[in-house]
Design an enzyme around this catalytic site. Structure first.
Site, PDB file in Angstrom:
ATOM      1  N   ILE A 106     -30.736 -14.955 -16.567  1.00 46.10           N
ATOM      2  CA  ILE A 106     -32.580 -15.316 -16.712  1.00 46.10           C
ATOM      3  C   ILE A 106     -32.623 -14.224 -17.982  1.00 46.10           C
ATOM      4  O   ILE A 106     -32.578 -13.041 -17.776  1.00 46.10           O
ATOM      5  CB  ILE A 106     -33.003 -15.260 -15.547  1.00 46.10           C
ATOM      6  CG1 ILE A 106     -32.538 -16.204 -14.471  1.00 46.10           C
ATOM      7  CG2 ILE A 106     -34.289 -15.643 -15.746  1.00 46.10           C
ATOM      8  CD1 ILE A 106     -32.514 -17.495 -14.976  1.00 46.10           C
ATOM      9  N   SER A 107     -33.544 -14.732 -18.625  1.00 47.80           N
ATOM     10  CA  SER A 107     -34.322 -14.024 -19.708  1.00 47.80           C
ATOM     11  C   SER A 107     -33.242 -13.018 -20.297  1.00 47.80           C
ATOM     12  O   SER A 107     -32.230 -13.568 -20.994  1.00 47.80           O
ATOM     13  CB  SER A 107     -35.357 -12.824 -19.186  1.00 47.80           C
ATOM     14  OG  SER A 107     -36.123 -12.222 -19.813  1.00 47.80           O
ATOM     15  N   MET A 108     -33.267 -11.676 -20.416  1.00 44.46           N
ATOM     16  CA  MET A 108     -32.160 -11.039 -21.264  1.00 44.46           C
ATOM     17  C   MET A 108     -30.792 -11.110 -20.672  1.00 44.46           C
ATOM     18  O   MET A 108     -29.945 -11.005 -21.238  1.00 44.46           O
ATOM     19  CB  MET A 108     -32.737  -9.466 -21.291  1.00 44.46           C
ATOM     20  CG  MET A 108     -31.816  -8.742 -22.390  1.00 44.46           C
ATOM     21  SD  MET A 108     -32.443  -6.967 -22.598  1.00 44.46           S
ATOM     22  CE  MET A 108     -31.500  -6.283 -21.556  1.00 44.46           C
TER      23      MET A 108
END
Length: 273
Positions: free
Chosen positions: A194-196
């Site tokens: 998720i995300s980075m």
């Protein structure tokens, strides 16, 4: 409004007060035998504590950061014990230490099931993943293992571990740990970032020929949050305070800086000075 616009100290103070109030209500519900209300209250409080410390991520030496984070984890673990089956805290062996995480089971039968391994990104926690797909996976028949890798909140708070670019060397011991669990079908393991984490997972997937037993998948959300002390690029900044403040037009009311050093095991860490 109890939060003053542009005053991030008031953001922390008011979210912390809300979290304290809700966690106290959850304790009262548990003492009265209302397990569902207590569980949901602890989940809310955990998320409120996380909200309180969110804007402190660029300043890891601020003691308020550790207090709110520790309370967020404690409340989540109180909630985890009230699920059926429980959400089990786990410690995953990693280079002479462990990575914190949680194991979600569909039931207590020990039946091997397709498994989803999840981790977050720069400022997301393993606890937050409860709402970002962990419970959804369980509801659809998956065993789910979530964890914080180096650079993520658990290892960063506990040992000052920072991100590393060779993420396959983080995922490998996690997969090894998962394969030993009776609830995991080792022929059907997927990895979700998720995300980075959506940047880190493809790096691990690139080396997936070493793991023909699992099929990596990725999910990435965009993030413009600054990365400094915990940058995945080791040479980005070797010492000093963060180059970018996550709080525009705001001077933090504390002092302190961090420096990168190496642990006896050779891991890159950050130390408050």
């Amino acid at each position: 409004m109890r939060i003053t616009e542009g005053d991030y100290a008031s953001w922390y103070t008011e979210w912390l007060a809300t979290a304290d109030r809700v966690s106290g209500q959850a304790e009262e519900a548990l003492a009265a035998g209302h397990r569902v209300s207590a569980r949901d209250g602890f989940l809310r409080a955990s998320n409120y504590y996380r909200s309180a410390e969110f804007f402190l991520h660029g300043h890891p030496c601020d003691p308020r950061h550790d207090h709110a984070y520790d309370r967020s984890v404690a409340c989540f673990r109180s909630a985890a014990a009230l699920f059926n089956p429980i959400v089990e805290p786990v410690e995953i062996p990693y280079e002479g230490t462990t990575l914190p995480g949680y194991l979600y089971r569909v039931d207590d039968s020990g039946t091997p099931r397709p498994t989803l391994i999840m981790h977050n990104g720069f400022d997301g926690t393993a606890e937050e993943l409860h709402f970002f797909g962990a419970m959804a996976g369980v509801e659809r028949g998956y065993t789910v293992l979530v964890f914080d890798g180096p650079g993520m909140p658990g290892p960063r708070h506990r040992e000052g571990l920072v991100f590393r670019p060779d993420w396959e060397n983080v995922v490998t011991p996690v997969v090894d740990f998962a394969e030993k669990l009776p609830d995991v079908d080792s022929s059907r393991i997927a990895l979700l970032g998720i995300s980075m984490g959506g940047i880190l997972v493809p790096r691990a997937a690139r080396s997936s020929t070493a793991w023909p037993r699992w099929s990596p998948s990725t999910a990435s959300t965009t993030s413009a949050r600054p990365r400094c002390a915990t940058s995945p690029v080791p040479a980005r900044r070797s010492s000093g305070s963060c180059a970018h403040s996550p709080l525009p037009n705001w001077t933090p009311p504390w002092s302190g800086s961090w420096r990168r050093t190496r642990s006896p095991a050779g891991r890159s860490t950050t130390v408050c000075t």
